[in-house]
Design an enzyme around this catalytic site. Structure first.
Site, short mmCIF file in Angstrom:
data_model
loop_
_atom_site.label_atom_id
_atom_site.label_comp_id
_atom_site.label_asym_id
_atom_site.label_seq_id
_atom_site.Cartn_x
_atom_site.Cartn_y
_atom_site.Cartn_z
N SER A 12 -29.79 55.26 -21.97
CA SER A 12 -28.90 55.50 -20.84
C SER A 12 -27.80 56.46 -21.24
O SER A 12 -27.03 56.20 -22.17
CB SER A 12 -28.27 54.18 -20.38
OG SER A 12 -27.19 54.47 -19.51
N HIS A 35 -32.34 57.67 -18.92
CA HIS A 35 -31.90 56.79 -17.83
C HIS A 35 -30.54 57.29 -17.34
O HIS A 35 -29.59 57.41 -18.11
CB HIS A 35 -31.80 55.36 -18.38
CG HIS A 35 -31.43 54.33 -17.37
ND1 HIS A 35 -32.36 53.72 -16.54
CD2 HIS A 35 -30.24 53.75 -17.08
CE1 HIS A 35 -31.75 52.82 -15.79
NE2 HIS A 35 -30.46 52.82 -16.09
N ASP A 37 -27.50 56.69 -14.81
CA ASP A 37 -26.84 55.67 -13.98
C ASP A 37 -25.93 56.33 -12.94
O ASP A 37 -24.89 56.89 -13.28
CB ASP A 37 -26.02 54.74 -14.87
CG ASP A 37 -26.91 53.82 -15.69
OD1 ASP A 37 -27.73 53.10 -15.08
OD2 ASP A 37 -26.80 53.84 -16.93
N MET A 39 -23.45 55.71 -10.03
CA MET A 39 -22.59 54.64 -9.50
C MET A 39 -21.59 55.25 -8.53
O MET A 39 -21.03 56.31 -8.80
CB MET A 39 -21.83 53.96 -10.63
CG MET A 39 -22.70 53.43 -11.75
SD MET A 39 -21.71 52.48 -12.92
CE MET A 39 -22.90 52.23 -14.24
N HIS A 68 -31.17 55.49 -11.88
CA HIS A 68 -30.85 54.13 -11.47
C HIS A 68 -29.67 54.22 -10.52
O HIS A 68 -28.54 54.47 -10.94
CB HIS A 68 -30.53 53.30 -12.72
CG HIS A 68 -30.05 51.91 -12.44
ND1 HIS A 68 -29.40 51.14 -13.38
CD2 HIS A 68 -30.15 51.13 -11.33
CE1 HIS A 68 -29.11 49.97 -12.87
NE2 HIS A 68 -29.53 49.93 -11.62
N MET A 70 -26.96 52.82 -8.41
CA MET A 70 -26.11 51.66 -8.10
C MET A 70 -25.14 52.09 -7.02
O MET A 70 -23.95 52.31 -7.26
CB MET A 70 -25.39 51.20 -9.38
CG MET A 70 -26.33 50.47 -10.34
SD MET A 70 -25.70 50.44 -12.02
CE MET A 70 -26.25 52.05 -12.56
N MET A 139 -32.09 43.56 -13.95
CA MET A 139 -30.82 43.80 -14.66
C MET A 139 -30.54 42.62 -15.59
O MET A 139 -30.57 41.46 -15.16
CB MET A 139 -29.66 43.94 -13.67
CG MET A 139 -29.65 45.23 -12.85
SD MET A 139 -29.62 46.74 -13.84
CE MET A 139 -28.08 46.56 -14.77
N PHE A 145 -21.21 48.70 -16.00
CA PHE A 145 -20.64 49.21 -17.25
C PHE A 145 -21.64 49.06 -18.39
O PHE A 145 -22.42 48.11 -18.42
CB PHE A 145 -19.36 48.45 -17.60
CG PHE A 145 -18.30 48.59 -16.53
CD1 PHE A 145 -17.47 49.70 -16.50
CD2 PHE A 145 -18.19 47.63 -15.53
CE1 PHE A 145 -16.53 49.85 -15.50
CE2 PHE A 145 -17.25 47.78 -14.51
CZ PHE A 145 -16.41 48.89 -14.49
N GLY A 146 -21.54 49.99 -19.35
CA GLY A 146 -22.32 49.87 -20.57
C GLY A 146 -21.62 48.94 -21.55
O GLY A 146 -20.48 48.51 -21.33
N ASP A 175 -32.47 46.36 -18.30
CA ASP A 175 -31.33 47.27 -18.44
C ASP A 175 -30.06 46.45 -18.62
O ASP A 175 -29.69 45.67 -17.74
CB ASP A 175 -31.24 48.14 -17.17
CG ASP A 175 -30.09 49.13 -17.19
OD1 ASP A 175 -29.44 49.30 -18.25
OD2 ASP A 175 -29.85 49.74 -16.13
N GLY A 176 -29.43 46.66 -19.79
CA GLY A 176 -28.15 46.01 -20.06
C GLY A 176 -28.21 45.15 -21.30
O GLY A 176 -28.98 44.18 -21.36
N GLY A 177 -27.44 45.53 -22.31
CA GLY A 177 -27.37 44.73 -23.53
C GLY A 177 -28.63 44.75 -24.37
O GLY A 177 -28.81 43.88 -25.22
N SER A 198 -25.58 51.89 -25.29
CA SER A 198 -24.78 51.87 -26.51
C SER A 198 -25.64 51.75 -27.77
O SER A 198 -25.30 52.32 -28.81
CB SER A 198 -23.75 50.75 -26.45
OG SER A 198 -24.30 49.58 -25.92
C1 DX5 Z 1 -25.15 49.24 -16.43
C2 DX5 Z 1 -26.13 50.35 -16.51
C3 DX5 Z 1 -26.86 50.44 -17.80
C4 DX5 Z 1 -25.97 50.69 -19.00
C5 DX5 Z 1 -26.57 49.97 -20.16
O1 DX5 Z 1 -24.81 49.00 -15.11
O2 DX5 Z 1 -27.11 50.21 -15.49
O3 DX5 Z 1 -27.88 51.41 -17.73
O4 DX5 Z 1 -25.83 52.04 -19.34
O5 DX5 Z 1 -25.73 50.08 -21.25
P1 DX5 Z 1 -25.91 49.17 -22.54
O6 DX5 Z 1 -27.27 49.44 -23.09
O7 DX5 Z 1 -24.82 49.62 -23.44
O8 DX5 Z 1 -25.75 47.73 -22.10
ZN ZN Z 2 -28.89 51.49 -15.56
#
Ligand code: DX5
Ligand code: ZN
Length: 223
Positions: A12, A35, A37, A39, A68, A70, A139, A145-146, A175-177, A198
């Protein structure tokens, strides 16, 4: 449940240096896709980038773009991302008024259509619609947020989504963490596309981070 598809890793760019996106895309040339994002500050409490930036990235990216969205009102905005050349366009189930119509419009514009579910959104209301999609995004954090921690409470939904997909040719993205600490349990639950912000952009060697995630995911699902 084991499944046959090769795992894919889509870093991402939310965790990339926004002042140097072309160079940041070059760092992930071995990824399966980038990816992106999008937003809007309404669907999620954060504002990132939109169509003009995606159009510019499309011209210089060494890998396909996986957008993606959002955003509120994807019915109005999503097809334009496919028209801009994005390989995949994923919108949120919670925001779409007419998800089947929208998936068809994305596909007609040449994109692969994805439907995303926030952690509290069940997959069951969408099971009968799955054939309209190329991907389901479960999700694994609250979107916005990342750098957040992977939510293990989403694992049962990943398993149920994998079971609902059955033999259909549909990818299951998380996606996420996603990191070396969490990718295996997501893969074992049935995910086969791994978004990592990240974990990839925070690494010295992004290509090595991508390869490590791919290898761990592959092992966890029997490759
Ligand atoms: C969060 C995004 C993710 C984000 C993931 O809303 O959709 O794509 O960038 O970041 P990490 O991998 O750091 O959780
Ligand atoms: Zn995403």
């Amino acid at each position: 449940m084991p499944h046959p598809r090769e795992p894919r890793v889509n870093p991402s760019i939310l965790s990339a240096d926004f002042a140097n996106l072309q160079a940041e895309l070059a760092r992930i040339a071995t990824a399966d896709a980038a990816h992106v994002d999008v937003m809007d500050g309404h669907f999620v409490p954060n504002l990132t980038l939109g169509l003009p930036v995606v159009e510019a990235l499309q011209k210089v990216s060494p890998v396909p773009l996986d957008c993606h969205l959002m955003i509120e009102d994807p019915d109005r905005w999503a097809p334009a991302y496919a028209e801009a050349g994005a390989a995949g366009v994923t919108f949120h189930a919670e925001a779409a008024a007419a998800p089947v119509k929208l998936a068809r419009e994305i596909r007609a514009a040449g994109g692969r259509a994805g439907i995303a579910l926030r952690p509290a959104t069940p997959v069951e209301p969408y099971v009968d619609l799955l054939a309209e999609f190329d991907m389901v995004l479960v999700m694994t954090v609250e979107p916005g947020f990342g750098g957040q921690s992977f939510l293990d409470v989403t694992l049962p939904k990943i398993r149920r989504t994998r079971a609902a997909i059955g033999d259909l040719d549909i990818r299951l993205q998380v996606d996420g963490g996603v990191s070396v600490d969490t990718v295996e349990r997501a893969a074992a639950a049935g995910a086969d596309v791994f978004v990592a912000g990240s974990a990839v952009y925070g690494a010295q060697d992004a290509a090595a981070a991508i390869e490590e995630l791919r290898t761990l995911a592959g092992r966890a699902c029997g490759h």
